[in-house]
Scaffold this motif. Structure first.
Motif, mmCIF file in Angstrom:
data_model
loop_
_atom_site.group_PDB
_atom_site.id
_atom_site.type_symbol
_atom_site.label_atom_id
_atom_site.label_comp_id
_atom_site.label_asym_id
_atom_site.label_seq_id
_atom_site.Cartn_x
_atom_site.Cartn_y
_atom_site.Cartn_z
ATOM 1 N N PHE A 77 -0.716 -7.651 10.896
ATOM 2 C CA PHE A 77 0.567 -7.258 10.347
ATOM 3 C C PHE A 77 1.290 -6.346 11.317
ATOM 4 O O PHE A 77 0.744 -5.376 11.794
ATOM 5 C CB PHE A 77 0.316 -6.531 9.032
ATOM 6 C CG PHE A 77 1.558 -6.217 8.304
ATOM 7 C CD1 PHE A 77 1.926 -4.912 8.100
ATOM 8 C CD2 PHE A 77 2.349 -7.233 7.834
ATOM 9 C CE1 PHE A 77 3.082 -4.615 7.411
ATOM 10 C CE2 PHE A 77 3.502 -6.948 7.145
ATOM 11 C CZ PHE A 77 3.869 -5.641 6.938
ATOM 12 N N ASP A 78 2.525 -6.685 11.626
ATOM 13 C CA ASP A 78 3.296 -5.869 12.540
ATOM 14 C C ASP A 78 4.484 -5.298 11.783
ATOM 15 O O ASP A 78 5.562 -5.857 11.766
ATOM 16 C CB ASP A 78 3.758 -6.756 13.709
ATOM 17 C CG ASP A 78 4.661 -6.006 14.657
ATOM 18 O OD1 ASP A 78 4.790 -4.786 14.503
ATOM 19 O OD2 ASP A 78 5.236 -6.658 15.542
ATOM 20 N N GLY A 79 4.218 -4.215 11.090
ATOM 21 C CA GLY A 79 5.254 -3.640 10.242
ATOM 22 C C GLY A 79 6.508 -3.275 11.009
ATOM 23 O O GLY A 79 7.603 -3.397 10.513
ATOM 24 N N ALA A 80 6.335 -2.844 12.267
ATOM 25 C CA ALA A 80 7.473 -2.326 13.004
ATOM 26 C C ALA A 80 8.559 -3.371 13.201
ATOM 27 O O ALA A 80 9.709 -3.033 13.388
ATOM 28 C CB ALA A 80 7.013 -1.802 14.349
ATOM 29 N N LYS A 81 8.213 -4.637 13.133
ATOM 30 C CA LYS A 81 9.267 -5.617 13.383
ATOM 31 C C LYS A 81 10.111 -5.887 12.135
ATOM 32 O O LYS A 81 11.092 -6.581 12.204
ATOM 33 C CB LYS A 81 8.688 -6.906 13.942
ATOM 34 C CG LYS A 81 8.065 -7.826 12.940
ATOM 35 C CD LYS A 81 7.594 -9.078 13.631
ATOM 36 C CE LYS A 81 6.833 -9.935 12.658
ATOM 37 N NZ LYS A 81 6.141 -11.016 13.261
ATOM 38 N N VAL A 134 7.922 2.587 -1.069
ATOM 39 C CA VAL A 134 7.467 2.367 0.309
ATOM 40 C C VAL A 134 6.117 1.654 0.273
ATOM 41 O O VAL A 134 5.113 2.215 -0.191
ATOM 42 C CB VAL A 134 7.336 3.714 1.071
ATOM 43 C CG1 VAL A 134 6.830 3.472 2.489
ATOM 44 C CG2 VAL A 134 8.679 4.440 1.108
ATOM 45 N N THR A 135 6.118 0.418 0.734
ATOM 46 C CA THR A 135 4.872 -0.353 0.778
ATOM 47 C C THR A 135 4.016 0.169 1.925
ATOM 48 O O THR A 135 4.500 0.284 3.053
ATOM 49 C CB THR A 135 5.194 -1.844 0.999
ATOM 50 O OG1 THR A 135 6.001 -2.287 -0.094
ATOM 51 C CG2 THR A 135 3.929 -2.690 1.073
ATOM 52 N N ILE A 136 2.752 0.498 1.643
ATOM 53 C CA ILE A 136 1.880 0.996 2.723
ATOM 54 C C ILE A 136 0.812 -0.037 3.099
ATOM 55 O O ILE A 136 0.189 0.069 4.142
ATOM 56 C CB ILE A 136 1.229 2.352 2.360
ATOM 57 C CG1 ILE A 136 0.225 2.229 1.206
ATOM 58 C CG2 ILE A 136 2.287 3.394 2.031
ATOM 59 C CD1 ILE A 136 -0.671 3.455 1.083
ATOM 60 N N ARG A 174 -5.705 -11.039 1.896
ATOM 61 C CA ARG A 174 -6.548 -9.854 2.076
ATOM 62 C C ARG A 174 -5.706 -8.672 2.550
ATOM 63 O O ARG A 174 -4.569 -8.829 2.960
ATOM 64 C CB ARG A 174 -7.676 -10.175 3.061
ATOM 65 C CG ARG A 174 -8.633 -11.208 2.429
ATOM 66 C CD ARG A 174 -9.889 -11.403 3.204
ATOM 67 N NE ARG A 174 -10.708 -10.233 3.402
ATOM 68 C CZ ARG A 174 -11.548 -9.712 2.510
ATOM 69 N NH1 ARG A 174 -11.666 -10.250 1.312
ATOM 70 N NH2 ARG A 174 -12.288 -8.671 2.813
ATOM 71 N N GLU A 175 -6.331 -7.489 2.458
ATOM 72 C CA GLU A 175 -5.564 -6.275 2.738
ATOM 73 C C GLU A 175 -5.149 -6.186 4.200
ATOM 74 O O GLU A 175 -5.952 -6.450 5.097
ATOM 75 C CB GLU A 175 -6.410 -5.033 2.375
ATOM 76 C CG GLU A 175 -6.616 -4.914 0.884
ATOM 77 C CD GLU A 175 -7.538 -3.780 0.467
ATOM 78 O OE1 GLU A 175 -7.956 -2.976 1.333
ATOM 79 O OE2 GLU A 175 -7.851 -3.710 -0.734
ATOM 80 N N ILE A 176 -3.899 -5.793 4.386
ATOM 81 C CA ILE A 176 -3.425 -5.422 5.715
ATOM 82 C C ILE A 176 -2.662 -4.109 5.543
ATOM 83 O O ILE A 176 -2.010 -3.896 4.525
ATOM 84 C CB ILE A 176 -2.531 -6.502 6.356
ATOM 85 C CG1 ILE A 176 -1.588 -7.122 5.326
ATOM 86 C CG2 ILE A 176 -3.344 -7.570 7.037
ATOM 87 C CD1 ILE A 176 -0.725 -8.214 5.895
ATOM 88 N N TYR A 177 -2.783 -3.240 6.522
ATOM 89 C CA TYR A 177 -2.286 -1.871 6.365
ATOM 90 C C TYR A 177 -1.178 -1.605 7.378
ATOM 91 O O TYR A 177 -1.338 -1.918 8.562
ATOM 92 C CB TYR A 177 -3.430 -0.869 6.588
ATOM 93 C CG TYR A 177 -4.681 -1.241 5.827
ATOM 94 C CD1 TYR A 177 -4.790 -0.970 4.470
ATOM 95 C CD2 TYR A 177 -5.720 -1.911 6.460
ATOM 96 C CE1 TYR A 177 -5.922 -1.346 3.762
ATOM 97 C CE2 TYR A 177 -6.846 -2.291 5.769
ATOM 98 C CZ TYR A 177 -6.949 -2.011 4.417
ATOM 99 O OH TYR A 177 -8.064 -2.393 3.711
ATOM 100 N N LEU A 178 -0.103 -1.010 6.910
ATOM 101 C CA LEU A 178 0.974 -0.659 7.842
ATOM 102 C C LEU A 178 0.580 0.577 8.639
ATOM 103 O O LEU A 178 -0.194 1.405 8.170
ATOM 104 C CB LEU A 178 2.269 -0.381 7.062
ATOM 105 C CG LEU A 178 3.046 -1.631 6.688
ATOM 106 C CD1 LEU A 178 2.437 -2.316 5.499
ATOM 107 C CD2 LEU A 178 4.493 -1.300 6.404
#
Ligand code: SF4
Length: 375
Positions: A131-135, A154-156, A175-179
């Protein structure tokens, strides 16, 4: 381009809708509250119960005329029901232009770019990419669509590593992915700069959050302290914690914090160990009682609310009695109580739904009365 968004389901969906809106606002779209005037409609769906999915399908049916009026209009179906039904949605509702499942919300900006370039309907297949939250966003945007009562969602993290036997969420959200903590903190700063003062941190099992980066490991208690250090934040909530991850470190952080709300919602589902095992909840009633009592000692004035399911397959009267006992032991401030109904695609749907509707209703009424009486 006028954009109308209809969001069904939970606060995670509200946060996801905000992300999708953000991507379109950057392309020059304007939000409208009037669906009839929209050029693009996003329906963000929920599938946690059959009823929620039916609601989404009926909404889609009603959009047929809207699309017929102008074929240039764009109808996007997103979220959990979209993930579950995939291409069959397009077959059933040919007026749908794009399906974006819950696992692909983070890719929405790319998906939408591709769509507007090609105008081709596509199903963006499952992916286990990191997961690439920054994009998802750049800093400095001002949209805070998920804001309610000055609360910014705010999704974490996304997804769930559990497999509770009655729950469809892991199969649709993955499955879980974390920002990254830096991204989460920049989101909090962005939203507080736009006027929010309260923050709701979101994840299916929000307190299982962890992230390892160049600066080391950040877990949920660390993250709470980092959010607390942002001066504009006056109150922090989080949803929903799993009892298994309500660790001593987290409870200590709750006792230190000045900003975390004392109203905490922590689903228990049943007071019977036999039912908790059948539900695959990964804690016992004793664990839950011990954890809630430690939380009560750490957080003055704690208001602990919860969720219960009554009438799970095989729930005997003795099991239900233990649930009633639990309400007396824990003294919940409030409880959302649901009658069990099988959800297709879940493990428990294969079990006989052997508790009659009358018994479920009678247990539900007794449970609600017990919660009230124990307050
Ligand atoms: S913890 Fe259980 S109930 Fe909650 S989302 Fe995960 S599987 Fe569903």
């Amino acid at each position: 381009m006028n954009l109308f968004i209809e969001t069904l389901g939970c606060q995670m969906n509200t946060a996801d809708s905000e992300e999708m809106a953000d991507a379109l606002l950057k392309k020059g779209a304007r939000l409208t509250q009037e669906r009839a005037k929209a050029d693009v409609v996003i329906l963000n769906t929920c599938t946690v119960r059959d009823h929620a999915e039916q609601k989404a399908l009926s909404y889609l049916g009603r959009l047929k005329d809207w699309k017929k009026e102008n074929h240039e209009r764009v109808l996007i179906v997103a979220g959990c029901a979209a993930e579950r039904m995939k291409k069959s949605l397009k077959h059933r509702f040919p007026h749908v232009d794009l399906v974006v499942g819950a696992k692909r919300i983070q890719d929405f900006p790319d998906v939408i770019d591709n769509f507007f370039k090609t105008r081709n309907f596509d199903w963006f297949a499952e992916s286990e990419e990191s997961f690439d939250g920054a994009k998802m966003r750049t800093e400095g945007d001002t949209l805070v669509l998920g804001q309610e009562d000055e609360t910014a969602f705010v999704t974490i993290m996304r997804g769930c590593n559990y497999s509770c036997s009655y729950c469809i969420v892991p199969s649709v959200r993955g499955r879980e992915i974390y920002l990254e903590p830096e991204f989460i903190l920049s989101e909090v700063r962005r939203k507080t700069a736009a006027g929010a003062t309260k923050v709701m941190l979101l994840g299916q099992t929000v307190n299982s959050y962890w992230h390892r980066g160049p600066a080391g490991m950040t877990d949920f208690p660390d993250l709470l302290e980092q959010v607390e250090a942002i001066p504009q934040v006056t109150e922090i909530r989080f949803m929903s914690p799993h009892p298994h991850y309500m660790s001593a470190k987290l409870i200590a952080a709750l006792s230190r914090t000045k900003k975390v709300s004392p109203e905490i919602h922590m689903p228990v589902q049943s007071g019977s160990n036999r039912m908790l095992t059948a539900m695959k909840r990964n804690y016992t009633r004793e664990d839950f009682i011990q954890t809630s009592s430690a939380m009560r000692q750490a957080v003055p004035g704690l208001k602990l609310s919860t969720d219960f399911i009554v009438g799970f397959p095989g729930e005997a009267e003795e099991d239900f009695d233990q649930t009633l006992d639990l309400t007396r032991d824990v003294r919940f401030s409030m409880a959302f109580c649901f009658k069990y109904s099988p959800r297709s695609g879940t493990e428990s749907a294969a079990l006989a739904d052997d508790i009659s509707r009358e018994v479920k209703e009678e247990r539900l009424a007794r449970l609600l009365a017990a919660v009230e009486a124990s307050k």
